[in-house]
Design an enzyme around this catalytic site. Structure first.
Site, PDB file in Angstrom:
ATOM      1  N   CYS A   2      11.807 -31.844 -26.819  1.00  9.80           N
ATOM      2  CA  CYS A   2      12.866 -31.080 -26.151  1.00  9.80           C
ATOM      3  C   CYS A   2      12.734 -29.577 -26.392  1.00  9.80           C
ATOM      4  O   CYS A   2      12.240 -29.153 -27.430  1.00  9.80           O
ATOM      5  CB  CYS A   2      14.227 -31.520 -26.668  1.00  9.80           C
ATOM      6  SG  CYS A   2      14.480 -33.282 -26.566  1.00  9.80           S
ATOM      7  N   ARG A  27       5.494 -28.476 -24.239  1.00 11.03           N
ATOM      8  CA  ARG A  27       5.917 -29.354 -25.328  1.00 11.03           C
ATOM      9  C   ARG A  27       6.149 -30.781 -24.836  1.00 11.03           C
ATOM     10  O   ARG A  27       6.266 -31.699 -25.636  1.00 11.03           O
ATOM     11  CB  ARG A  27       7.211 -28.817 -25.944  1.00 11.03           C
ATOM     12  CG  ARG A  27       7.036 -27.461 -26.602  1.00 11.03           C
ATOM     13  CD  ARG A  27       8.368 -26.807 -26.850  1.00 11.03           C
ATOM     14  NE  ARG A  27       9.166 -27.554 -27.790  1.00 11.03           N
ATOM     15  CZ  ARG A  27       9.138 -27.401 -29.104  1.00 11.03           C
ATOM     16  NH1 ARG A  27       8.346 -26.503 -29.616  1.00 11.03           N
ATOM     17  NH2 ARG A  27       9.901 -28.111 -29.892  1.00 11.03           N
ATOM     18  N   TRP A  75      13.111 -34.679 -23.758  1.00  9.23           N
ATOM     19  CA  TRP A  75      12.125 -35.756 -23.926  1.00  9.23           C
ATOM     20  C   TRP A  75      12.905 -36.927 -24.497  1.00  9.23           C
ATOM     21  O   TRP A  75      13.416 -36.865 -25.608  1.00  9.23           O
ATOM     22  CB  TRP A  75      11.026 -35.296 -24.886  1.00  9.23           C
ATOM     23  CG  TRP A  75       9.859 -36.220 -24.965  1.00  9.23           C
ATOM     24  CD1 TRP A  75       8.857 -36.371 -24.049  1.00  9.23           C
ATOM     25  CD2 TRP A  75       9.547 -37.108 -26.046  1.00  9.23           C
ATOM     26  NE1 TRP A  75       7.953 -37.306 -24.491  1.00  9.23           N
ATOM     27  CE2 TRP A  75       8.349 -37.763 -25.706  1.00  9.23           C
ATOM     28  CE3 TRP A  75      10.147 -37.408 -27.270  1.00  9.23           C
ATOM     29  CZ2 TRP A  75       7.751 -38.703 -26.539  1.00  9.23           C
ATOM     30  CZ3 TRP A  75       9.557 -38.340 -28.091  1.00  9.23           C
ATOM     31  CH2 TRP A  75       8.369 -38.978 -27.724  1.00  9.23           C
ATOM     32  N   ASN A  99      18.683 -30.320 -29.508  1.00 10.17           N
ATOM     33  CA  ASN A  99      17.410 -30.929 -29.922  1.00 10.17           C
ATOM     34  C   ASN A  99      17.639 -31.636 -31.232  1.00 10.17           C
ATOM     35  O   ASN A  99      18.394 -31.148 -32.077  1.00 10.17           O
ATOM     36  CB  ASN A  99      16.340 -29.861 -30.165  1.00 10.17           C
ATOM     37  CG  ASN A  99      15.770 -29.320 -28.876  1.00 10.17           C
ATOM     38  OD1 ASN A  99      16.104 -29.794 -27.802  1.00 10.17           O
ATOM     39  ND2 ASN A  99      14.912 -28.324 -29.011  1.00 10.17           N
ATOM     40  N   GLY A 100      16.926 -32.745 -31.458  1.00 10.17           N
ATOM     41  CA  GLY A 100      17.043 -33.463 -32.729  1.00 10.17           C
ATOM     42  C   GLY A 100      17.723 -34.801 -32.523  1.00 10.17           C
ATOM     43  O   GLY A 100      17.795 -35.314 -31.391  1.00 10.17           O
ATOM     44  N   GLU A 479     -11.207 -38.380 -33.655  1.00 13.08           N
ATOM     45  CA  GLU A 479     -10.634 -37.304 -32.854  1.00 13.08           C
ATOM     46  C   GLU A 479     -11.132 -37.370 -31.407  1.00 13.08           C
ATOM     47  O   GLU A 479     -10.359 -37.168 -30.467  1.00 13.08           O
ATOM     48  CB  GLU A 479     -10.971 -35.945 -33.500  1.00 13.08           C
ATOM     49  CG  GLU A 479     -10.490 -34.713 -32.759  1.00 13.08           C
ATOM     50  CD  GLU A 479      -8.983 -34.665 -32.514  1.00 13.08           C
ATOM     51  OE1 GLU A 479      -8.238 -35.472 -33.078  1.00 13.08           O
ATOM     52  OE2 GLU A 479      -8.570 -33.828 -31.700  1.00 13.08           O
ATOM     53  N   LYS A 483      -8.627 -37.851 -28.258  1.00 17.96           N
ATOM     54  CA  LYS A 483      -8.605 -36.926 -27.110  1.00 17.96           C
ATOM     55  C   LYS A 483      -8.734 -37.714 -25.814  1.00 17.96           C
ATOM     56  O   LYS A 483      -7.994 -37.509 -24.865  1.00 17.96           O
ATOM     57  CB  LYS A 483      -9.786 -35.965 -27.179  1.00 17.96           C
ATOM     58  CG  LYS A 483      -9.770 -34.616 -27.759  1.00 17.96           C
ATOM     59  CD  LYS A 483      -8.583 -33.782 -27.885  1.00 17.96           C
ATOM     60  CE  LYS A 483      -7.334 -34.365 -28.417  1.00 17.96           C
ATOM     61  NZ  LYS A 483      -6.827 -33.959 -29.684  1.00 17.96           N
ATOM     62  N   GLU A 486      -5.621 -39.887 -24.977  1.00 21.03           N
ATOM     63  CA  GLU A 486      -4.430 -39.101 -24.641  1.00 21.03           C
ATOM     64  C   GLU A 486      -4.413 -38.649 -23.182  1.00 21.03           C
ATOM     65  O   GLU A 486      -3.368 -38.668 -22.547  1.00 21.03           O
ATOM     66  CB  GLU A 486      -4.372 -37.824 -25.508  1.00 21.03           C
ATOM     67  CG  GLU A 486      -3.867 -38.042 -26.905  1.00 21.03           C
ATOM     68  CD  GLU A 486      -3.685 -36.710 -27.635  1.00 21.03           C
ATOM     69  OE1 GLU A 486      -4.694 -36.003 -27.827  1.00 21.03           O
ATOM     70  OE2 GLU A 486      -2.548 -36.387 -27.991  1.00 21.03           O
ATOM     71  N   HIS A 502     -18.511 -55.562 -38.759  1.00 24.24           N
ATOM     72  CA  HIS A 502     -17.463 -56.317 -39.449  1.00 24.24           C
ATOM     73  C   HIS A 502     -16.351 -56.751 -38.495  1.00 24.24           C
ATOM     74  O   HIS A 502     -15.246 -57.049 -38.937  1.00 24.24           O
ATOM     75  CB  HIS A 502     -16.897 -55.489 -40.612  1.00 24.24           C
ATOM     76  CG  HIS A 502     -17.943 -55.171 -41.632  1.00 24.24           C
ATOM     77  ND1 HIS A 502     -18.476 -56.117 -42.473  1.00 24.24           N
ATOM     78  CD2 HIS A 502     -18.600 -54.016 -41.912  1.00 24.24           C
ATOM     79  CE1 HIS A 502     -19.410 -55.551 -43.239  1.00 24.24           C
ATOM     80  NE2 HIS A 502     -19.504 -54.277 -42.907  1.00 24.24           N
ATOM     81  N   LYS A 598       4.226 -32.181 -27.009  1.00 26.51           N
ATOM     82  CA  LYS A 598       3.392 -31.277 -27.796  1.00 26.51           C
ATOM     83  C   LYS A 598       3.860 -31.219 -29.235  1.00 26.51           C
ATOM     84  O   LYS A 598       3.068 -31.166 -30.158  1.00 26.51           O
ATOM     85  CB  LYS A 598       3.416 -29.878 -27.165  1.00 26.51           C
ATOM     86  CG  LYS A 598       2.563 -28.844 -27.893  1.00 26.51           C
ATOM     87  CD  LYS A 598       1.087 -29.166 -27.767  1.00 26.51           C
ATOM     88  CE  LYS A 598       0.197 -28.229 -28.550  1.00 26.51           C
ATOM     89  NZ  LYS A 598      -1.153 -28.789 -28.753  1.00 26.51           N
TER      90      LYS A 598
HETATM   91  O1  M6R Z   1       1.856 -30.202 -34.585  1.00 29.53           O
HETATM   92  P1  M6R Z   1       1.140 -31.228 -35.388  1.00 29.53           P
HETATM   93  O2  M6R Z   1      -0.277 -30.872 -35.687  1.00 29.53           O
HETATM   94  O3  M6R Z   1       1.871 -31.608 -36.642  1.00 29.53           O
HETATM   95  O4  M6R Z   1       1.112 -32.515 -34.468  1.00 29.53           O
HETATM   96  C1  M6R Z   1       0.594 -33.738 -34.913  1.00 29.53           C
HETATM   97  C2  M6R Z   1       0.293 -34.644 -33.740  1.00 29.53           C
HETATM   98  O5  M6R Z   1       1.474 -34.943 -33.043  1.00 29.53           O
HETATM   99  C3  M6R Z   1      -0.714 -34.020 -32.771  1.00 29.53           C
HETATM  100  O6  M6R Z   1      -1.885 -33.674 -33.423  1.00 29.53           O
HETATM  101  C4  M6R Z   1      -1.034 -35.003 -31.628  1.00 29.53           C
HETATM  102  O7  M6R Z   1      -1.754 -36.088 -32.120  1.00 29.53           O
HETATM  103  C5  M6R Z   1      -1.796 -34.258 -30.529  1.00 29.53           C
HETATM  104  N1  M6R Z   1      -1.289 -34.631 -29.251  1.00 29.53           N
HETATM  105  C6  M6R Z   1      -3.244 -34.521 -30.556  1.00 29.53           C
HETATM  106  O8  M6R Z   1      -3.942 -34.019 -29.456  1.00 29.53           O
END
Ligand code: M6R
Length: 603
Positions: A2, A27, A75, A99-100, A479, A483, A486, A502, A598
């Site tokens: 949010c 975000r 969100w 927010n929260g 990673e 990527k 996502e 395994h 985000k």
């Molecule tokens: O802001 P942060 O690095 O703490 O966020 C952690 C994860 O939410 C963030 O890395 C998320 O996995 C990304 N979308 C990765 O691309």
């Protein structure tokens, strides 16, 4: 996640609110809304989906003269992404954005319903506006009613409230969710849940602390904490709005991949000297009493931490463990005071990481943040911070943040090695030479990008991807897979290559795509045999290596670097572009992938 904006002044309010929300779009959100109060007239608009839907709904509306307004991108957490659940939420004469999460909202809602209040939404937020109006009717004083409302709430919140009962003020409160208030030279007031929403508008700002609340009007900002007035500590708001734009790239993610060379130069600037690594942020007694390191983070930040845990043990010879923050919080972890607790976060607002940090602090551990956002909650709470200096990252899929986190911790590893005398001067010098070369390593060459773009069309189907690597290249495989999943929505997993036999190798067939990270400087022969095992089971192999590999179906040749970290950074860029190009071919929203936010400020 949010986003919140607010404004008091004479400029056109709707445009200011929508502009601010646009800066927070990255975000992630699924609905948006604004409420504007002019004299005693409140206008509110809400729309599900993208901001352009809200803009269409408000196209015939413009404020005239002095007024104030609040805006929100939501969100969904409590209740579906519908217009009714979108903020601002209204009572009889007031509106609120939040927010929260209000943890005691269910009991508050029951009490209010028992008193005859009707709720329109399924959100936790709506209790705030009804509570305020109830207390206002009892106390006949808007500020006293707001103060009492805030004291009744439990949980995390950043709140803005406007009311016809006091039409020249915005009431605000902050606890656990970020909130910033600022003003420009004319005295107009701005609010934002991030300073990105205020760049180019406010010239000085106050980063509110947990427990702060108050109100603003054209007369200024009145700040309170624990029922006492609090002095304003204003800072100039520096930052350049243009730098947050796409600069001609198709997507923010693409721009951010190409920016990595520049931001990595910033990351190392002033920290890498001819023969040593230097951090002005760390004092000489920083390591006193420290025997081991615990790293805690989420998502991409976890992956960078995992990679650097190899470096900390190998170079600085310091025992290092790493935990996913959401698991750490509830495992009743044993903590000892000789542990340095390192949290890694791009945003500095990730709820799980922040809570893990609070736990470590409460247990008396020395804490350090590796973070991209100065003044974020995590930075403010940590004893020490190393900023990663990546600049604003807008793509939800993190790229340059990962690169700068790894670089910062690689330097930290060497800094610790210097202090602990675990590497010779020559070895440190060789690492420094390698570090200095990385900004060149990550530059994207046109022919490389073009090759990956062409290859990407062969990887749009199948029943899944395995990214495999060993040692430092296992976290990079994690990673790469994160990527891809996502932004492509294809199933992808990262695995240590030696682990395939395994279990996971059972999935191998020609429709299983293996992205094999095969550096020449770390266990090349071992990973080669792991890839051969997959090839023997007819898996489709895309090998990334400086060494020709006959069994690969597709091959991306990397440079013959002599340092494993150079290979790491070069392969990092390749996996980022691969994910980008697959996502583009599939027609997905690269910068704002479905279901993701985000900054994950709820657990
Ligand atoms: O802001 P942060 O690095 O703490 O966020 C952690 C994860 O939410 C963030 O890395 C998320 O996995 C990304 N979308 C990765 O691309």
């Amino acid at each position: 996640m949010c986003g919140i904006v607010g404004y008091i002044g004479k400029d056109e309010i709707k445009n200011i609110l929508v502009d601010g929300l646009r800066e927070l779009e990255y975000r992630g959100y699924d609905s948006a809304g604004i409420a504007v109060l002019e004299k005693d007239n409140i206008q509110s608009f809400k729309a599900i989906g993208k901001l352009k839907n809200l803009e269409e709904k408000t196209s015939n509306y413009a404020s005239k003269g002095f007024g104030l307004g609040i805006g929100h991108t939501r969100w969904a957490t409590h209740g579906k992404p519908t217009e009714l659940n979108a903020h601002p939420h209204l009572g009889e004469f007031s509106y609120v954005v939040h927010n929260g999460i209000i943890e005691n909202y269910q009991e508050l809602k029951k009490e209010l319903q028992a008193e005859g209040v009707t709720f329109l939404s399924q959100t936790d937020t709506e209790v705030i506006v009804h509570l305020f109006e109830k207390f206002y009717k009892e106390l006949n004083d808007p500020f006293a009613a707001f103060e009492k409302t805030v004291e009744t709430l439990e949980g995390a919140y950043a709140v803005l409230l406007i009311t016809k009962a006091d039409p020249e003020k915005i009431y605000f409160a902050k606890n656990g969710s970020p909130m910033i208030v600022g003003n420009d030279a004319k005295g107009d007031i701005y609010f934002g849940s991030s300073d990105a929403a205020m760049l180019g508008k406010a010239t000085e700002v106050i980063y509110l602390a947990d427990g702060d609340y108050g109100y603003t009007s054209m007369e200024g900002i009145s700040l309170y904490h624990d029922r006492k007035t609090k002095a304003l500590s204003k800072r100039p708001l520096v930052g350049d709005k243009v730098s947050a734009q796409k600069n001609g790239f198709r997507f923010f993610m693409e721009k951010e991949i190409y920016e990595q060379s520049e931001v990595l130069s910033d990351t190392i600037m002033g920290r890498v000297l001819d023969n040593e690594i230097k951090f002005d942020e760390l004092d000489t007694n920083f390591f006193d009493g420290i025997n081991d390191i615990k790293i805690c983070a989420c998502g991409t930040s976890y992956n960078s931490g995992l990679a650097c845990s190899y470096l900390f043990e190998r170079q600085a010879k310091i025992k290092t463990s790493i935990e996913i923050a959401s698991e750490f919080r509830y495992k009743e972890p044993l903590m000892s005071k000789d542990t340095l607790f390192v949290v890694i976060s791009q945003s500095g607002e990730t709820a799980d990481t922040l809570e893990a940090l609070k736990m470590a602090k409460a247990a008396g551990l020395k804490t350090m943040a590796i973070c991209n956002v100065d003044n974020s909650s995590i930075v403010r709470l940590s004893d020490y911070t190393l900023l990663t200096r990546a600049g604003i990252e807008k793509g939800v899929a993190s790229t340059k943040a990962f690169a700068t986190q790894v670089m910062t911790m690689w330097m930290l590893s060497l800094y610790m090695a210097q202090h602990r005398n675990t590497m010779s001067q020559e070895e440190i010098k060789a690492e420094i030479d390698a570090i200095r070369h990385i900004p060149t390593t990550v530059m994207v060459e046109d022919n490389l990008h073009e090759k990956i773009k062409r290859l990407s069309k062969r990887y749009l189907h199948g029943h899944g991807f395995f990214f495999i690597g060993r040692d430092l290249f296992f976290p990079l495989a994690l990673e790469g897979a994160l990527k891809l999943k996502e932004i492509s929505y294809l199933h992808a997993e990262g695995y240590p290559a030696g682990e395939m036999k395994h279990g996971p190798i059972a999935l191998a067939d020609s429709e299983l795509f293996t992205i094999a990270l095969m550096p020449k400087n770390i266990h090349y022969d071992k990973i080669k045999s792991n890839v051969e095992e997959l090839s023997a089971r007819d898996a489709t192999i895309l090998a990334i290596s400086p060494l020709e590999f006959d069994l690969a179906d597709d091959f991306i040749k990397t440079k013959h670097a002599e340092h494993p970290m150079s290979e790491f950074f070069e392969m990092m860029v390749i996996t980022q572009i691969l994910a980008l190009e697959i996502s583009v071919r599939l027609g997905n929203d690269v910068d704002m992938p479905r279901n993701l936010a985000k900054s994950v400020t709820v657990e």
